[in-house]
Design a protein around this motif. Structure first.
Motif, PDB file in Angstrom:
ATOM      1  N   LYS A 139       0.837  -1.202   0.000  1.00 35.07           N
ATOM      2  CA  LYS A 139       0.000   0.000   0.000  1.00 35.07           C
ATOM      3  C   LYS A 139       0.872   1.252   0.000  1.00 35.07           C
ATOM      4  N   LYS A 140       1.905   1.200   0.815  1.00 35.56           N
ATOM      5  CA  LYS A 140       2.778   2.371   0.897  1.00 35.56           C
ATOM      6  C   LYS A 140       3.489   2.611  -0.432  1.00 35.56           C
ATOM      7  N   ARG A 141       3.829   1.542  -1.101  1.00 34.11           N
ATOM      8  CA  ARG A 141       4.501   1.667  -2.392  1.00 34.11           C
ATOM      9  C   ARG A 141       3.611   2.432  -3.376  1.00 34.11           C
ATOM     10  N   ARG A 142       2.341   2.023  -3.379  1.00 29.07           N
ATOM     11  CA  ARG A 142       1.406   2.699  -4.294  1.00 29.07           C
ATOM     12  C   ARG A 142       1.267   4.174  -3.927  1.00 29.07           C
ATOM     13  N   LEU A 143       1.167   4.434  -2.625  1.00 31.66           N
ATOM     14  CA  LEU A 143       1.001   5.813  -2.174  1.00 31.66           C
ATOM     15  C   LEU A 143       2.260   6.637  -2.453  1.00 31.66           C
ATOM     16  N   ARG A 144       3.407   6.002  -2.322  1.00 36.92           N
ATOM     17  CA  ARG A 144       4.661   6.711  -2.563  1.00 36.92           C
ATOM     18  C   ARG A 144       4.745   7.165  -4.016  1.00 36.92           C
ATOM     19  N   ARG A 145       4.284   6.284  -4.881  1.00 36.48           N
ATOM     20  CA  ARG A 145       4.294   6.649  -6.301  1.00 36.48           C
ATOM     21  C   ARG A 145       3.375   7.852  -6.545  1.00 36.48           C
ATOM     22  N   ALA A 146       2.237   7.836  -5.867  1.00 37.68           N
ATOM     23  CA  ALA A 146       1.307   8.962  -6.006  1.00 37.68           C
ATOM     24  C   ALA A 146       1.938  10.240  -5.469  1.00 37.68           C
ATOM     25  N   GLN A 147       2.647  10.057  -4.363  1.00 30.08           N
ATOM     26  CA  GLN A 147       3.317  11.231  -3.785  1.00 30.08           C
ATOM     27  C   GLN A 147       4.346  11.797  -4.757  1.00 30.08           C
ATOM     28  N   GLU A 148       5.108  10.907  -5.378  1.00 24.67           N
ATOM     29  CA  GLU A 148       6.128  11.333  -6.345  1.00 24.67           C
ATOM     30  C   GLU A 148       5.488  11.978  -7.555  1.00 24.67           C
ATOM     31  N   ALA A 149       4.249  11.539  -7.864  1.00 21.73           N
ATOM     32  CA  ALA A 149       3.547  12.125  -9.008  1.00 21.73           C
ATOM     33  C   ALA A 149       2.841  13.414  -8.620  1.00 21.73           C
ATOM     34  N   GLY A 150       3.006  13.826  -7.350  1.00 24.26           N
ATOM     35  CA  GLY A 150       2.402  15.074  -6.917  1.00 24.26           C
ATOM     36  C   GLY A 150       0.914  14.988  -6.657  1.00 24.26           C
ATOM     37  N   GLN A 151       0.408  13.773  -6.570  1.00 24.11           N
ATOM     38  CA  GLN A 151      -1.026  13.628  -6.298  1.00 24.11           C
ATOM     39  C   GLN A 151      -1.312  13.615  -4.799  1.00 24.11           C
ATOM     40  N   LEU A 152      -0.314  13.296  -4.020  1.00 27.54           N
ATOM     41  CA  LEU A 152      -0.498  13.186  -2.566  1.00 27.54           C
ATOM     42  C   LEU A 152       0.337  14.262  -1.880  1.00 27.54           C
ATOM     43  N   ASP A 153      -0.215  14.801  -0.847  1.00 27.64           N
ATOM     44  CA  ASP A 153       0.477  15.809  -0.042  1.00 27.64           C
ATOM     45  C   ASP A 153       1.885  15.300   0.299  1.00 27.64           C
ATOM     46  N   ALA A 154       2.887  16.100   0.001  1.00 25.70           N
ATOM     47  CA  ALA A 154       4.276  15.677   0.190  1.00 25.70           C
ATOM     48  C   ALA A 154       4.630  15.528   1.674  1.00 25.70           C
ATOM     49  N   ASP A 155       3.895  16.240   2.515  1.00 26.10           N
ATOM     50  CA  ASP A 155       4.235  16.224   3.945  1.00 26.10           C
ATOM     51  C   ASP A 155       3.663  15.033   4.708  1.00 26.10           C
ATOM     52  N   VAL A 156       2.700  14.359   4.108  1.00 24.59           N
ATOM     53  CA  VAL A 156       1.969  13.353   4.877  1.00 24.59           C
ATOM     54  C   VAL A 156       2.796  12.081   5.090  1.00 24.59           C
ATOM     55  N   ASP A 157       2.659  11.536   6.304  1.00 22.92           N
ATOM     56  CA  ASP A 157       3.330  10.277   6.630  1.00 22.92           C
ATOM     57  C   ASP A 157       2.570   9.132   5.980  1.00 22.92           C
ATOM     58  N   LEU A 158       3.287   8.236   5.293  1.00 20.55           N
ATOM     59  CA  LEU A 158       2.599   7.200   4.521  1.00 20.55           C
ATOM     60  C   LEU A 158       1.869   6.190   5.405  1.00 20.55           C
ATOM     61  N   ASP A 159       2.438   5.884   6.564  1.00 20.29           N
ATOM     62  CA  ASP A 159       1.732   4.967   7.471  1.00 20.29           C
ATOM     63  C   ASP A 159       0.402   5.551   7.914  1.00 20.29           C
ATOM     64  N   LEU A 160       0.450   6.846   8.209  1.00 19.77           N
ATOM     65  CA  LEU A 160      -0.789   7.515   8.600  1.00 19.77           C
ATOM     66  C   LEU A 160      -1.779   7.472   7.442  1.00 19.77           C
ATOM     67  N   ALA A 161      -1.278   7.693   6.254  1.00 18.66           N
ATOM     68  CA  ALA A 161      -2.146   7.691   5.078  1.00 18.66           C
ATOM     69  C   ALA A 161      -2.805   6.327   4.904  1.00 18.66           C
ATOM     70  N   VAL A 162      -2.019   5.305   5.039  1.00 15.41           N
ATOM     71  CA  VAL A 162      -2.581   3.952   4.936  1.00 15.41           C
ATOM     72  C   VAL A 162      -3.694   3.757   5.962  1.00 15.41           C
ATOM     73  N   ASP A 163      -3.420   4.156   7.189  1.00 13.86           N
ATOM     74  CA  ASP A 163      -4.427   3.997   8.240  1.00 13.86           C
ATOM     75  C   ASP A 163      -5.698   4.780   7.893  1.00 13.86           C
ATOM     76  N   LEU A 164      -5.519   5.990   7.439  1.00 15.92           N
ATOM     77  CA  LEU A 164      -6.671   6.833   7.170  1.00 15.92           C
ATOM     78  C   LEU A 164      -7.574   6.218   6.099  1.00 15.92           C
ATOM     79  N   VAL A 165      -6.939   5.596   5.125  1.00 14.51           N
ATOM     80  CA  VAL A 165      -7.719   5.024   4.033  1.00 14.51           C
ATOM     81  C   VAL A 165      -8.332   3.668   4.421  1.00 14.51           C
ATOM     82  N   PHE A 166      -7.548   2.854   5.125  1.00 16.93           N
ATOM     83  CA  PHE A 166      -8.014   1.473   5.339  1.00 16.93           C
ATOM     84  C   PHE A 166      -8.646   1.191   6.712  1.00 16.93           C
ATOM     85  N   ALA A 167      -8.279   1.992   7.704  1.00 18.05           N
ATOM     86  CA  ALA A 167      -8.780   1.700   9.045  1.00 18.05           C
ATOM     87  C   ALA A 167     -10.302   1.827   9.189  1.00 18.05           C
TER      88      ALA A 167
END
Lengths: 199, 199, 199, 199
Positions: A139-167
């Motif tokens: 999941k983090k890999r996918r999100l990291r790619r999005a972050q690199e593509a500028g789709q995801l806030d650069a400041d956000v912690d990926l673990d937190l992002a995973v939790d926010l989406v899946f928890a």
DNA sequence: TATTAAGCGAGACGGTACGTCAGGTCTTTTA
DNA sequence: TAAAAGACCTGACGTACCGTCTCGCTTAATA
């Protein structure tokens, strides 16, 4: 479990191991964790109790192994979908999860595993190492790619992002607060990405 | 549990009820749900087993009642804080929750209750009616006020919003993925409100 | 049990007493002594447990009373038959006893009473006073008449004579060694009177 | 109990069996049949309850086995005394029995067994097969020899003869009607042989 | 090729807890 | 104040599993 080499004597029978794990899964799927007993697994698998205890110290790790065996059976997906549309991709994954949990047997098996984990910190550790961490890495890999593509806030912690989406869906499942639906899953992803605040 | 009126005969002893619930809480807090046995509760509470079975059909509802009794002891807080700063208010609540879970006894008791709920749909229903729903109502009330003040997206479903804000920490606690910290809690609230997507 | 007069207040209800005794007899007759419980008697008789305990200290005396009530119900026979033919008269009595024991309910009730007596010396005392002694007196009266008529050995102790005539059948019934038949009963009387020795 | 051969698995521990039977005897001897509980036997014998239930279905057969084990401990006497004087020989046996019953422990144990037999026809069958029949056979053997020697009436049924000689004392013991004395025992034998009738 | 160290099915064993039944005692209400 | 109703503590019931311990095999690796 371990793979250290022994010098002599008869070797572990892989068919026996498989039979035990398959039976264990079936039993949790049918009767739940509370209904699973070593004795039932042994008799149903046509195996001596000692054989189970020789390789698994308790119900918890037996169930963990059983779920792993059934889940990771065969080539793993290796990667989350990446169509370029982050929201759609995450929603697809979450909807797939919801679909799997619709199977009562799988649902009960996973509930059994979760029940074991809640009260057993040691088992929880093993669970993370062998089930949660690999999934989370994907999941983090996918999100990291999005972050690199500028789709995801650069400041956000990926673990937190995973939790926010899946928890939210996971928690709803755990304590059974409301049904799990594909629409609900999609709504969660949308809100997680866009935020709740008015803009 | 119920309050139907009986015509004659000795009446239920409230002290006995209280002793059982207090003991039940202490036992889960100490030994966990798996370590809680009706026999242990009975003997520690100085009570006959039958007296427990007369009023509680199984461990699950006993533990639920015990947690409720301990939790809702006295006048309830009735309302979430409302300083006008939504993010701060929600974070305060979440941080308080994290604080409560830092108490090992309370942590274990709640884990026991959760373990019971995961495998018992009927108990889960009771749990929601008596514990989850009232809490959720408080949270939704606060969020509704924020929505009316234009701080929250008018389109968002309040139940979804509650889940988005509170589930990540809850889930992290349930399956023990990572520590629970006030900072982590605050970060969750921030991201839930602002969203993960770059803007 | 007791018949002392109470000074004031509500007096013991004779109907209640009768109902309890009748129910107790029915229950032993149906379920045996082991299957008879105070609770069952109370509920079947529509009576509170305390009411039973107030008047009967334990199962044993309750059963004894129940059997007495059922047995000595109405005018007693008062006297054994006396046709002048001792052997025939004794055989008639013994055959009648065998007949009564053929009723399964009566058989079970009497077995219940006997089971209680075997292990309870105090109850055995009461049994003799109220059931055995009167019966034995009737038997001895008949034998005494025979002795006076020169039909019975003048030296023989009448208690011993009663035992010799009646114990074989009683014992056979108690430990269930062989069936109870009228012919068997008659053979016992014949041998008891004539003796086993060749002459 | 049975001796069928098992194909595999751990075999029954003879020491455990002996410990259970010895304890069971001690408990009935001390507390009587009503006071004997499986739980007490298990704990006193240092044995799991299940181990008792595995081999004995209920209190009754356990007590029967316990009595048998204690009674038939070692080589059996095989034969009743035969001095040629029938009356003296029978009296000796009966007096010996009376002597054994003077031991309170043995008395209580036997009462327990008898109480069990009275209410349990199935147990009674086992009792006869294993305890009563062998004893009765010895007695009949002695009487048969007397019959062949012309001391006993040739027409008399030997089972009846046994009952006539031994039942009076047994019955007196069972229902506790009067004390058991050597003189009484001798008087019974005398009257049984000579008959009650005047000659 | 014989030895030997496991693996394995079976099942006895000492325990703990289950959920139920009953024993006696003790309120409380009704008559 | 007797009696029905029924709560209560106690203790035993018979059963299910626990985890450990033999047993009598079977199956490799090793000597």
């Amino acid at each position: 479990m371990t793979t250290e080499q022994r010098s002599s004597g008869r070797r572990r029978n892989p068919a026996t191991r498989a039979a035990i794990l398959a039976t264990a899964f079936d039993v949790v799927a049918e009767l739940g964790y509370a209904g699973l007993t070593m004795e039932k697994v042994a008799s149903r698998a046509g195996v001596g109790k000692q054989t189970i205890y020789r390789w698994w110290p308790n119900k918890g790790v037996l169930v963990l192994d059983a779920v792993l065996e059934r889940t990771a059976g065969g080539g793993e997906p290796v990667e989350l979908p990446d169509t370029g549309d982050l929201e759609a991709d995450l929603a697809a994954v979450l909807v797939a999860t919801v679909g799997e949990l619709a199977d009562p047997g799988f649902d009960r098996a996973l509930r059994g595993l979760t029940a074991a984990i809640i009260e057993d910190a040691e088992l929880a550790r093993a669970y993370h190492e062998r089930l949660d961490a690999p999934m989370r890495e994907l999941k983090k890999r996918r999100l990291r790619r999005a972050q690199e593509a500028g789709q995801l806030d650069a400041d956000v912690d990926l673990d937190l992002a995973v939790d926010l989406v899946f928890a939210p869906v996971a928690q709803r499942w755990t304590v059974r607060s409301g049904d799990l639906t594909p629409e609900g899953a999609r709504a969660v992803v949308r809100s997680a990405l866009r935020g709740l605040a008015a803009r």
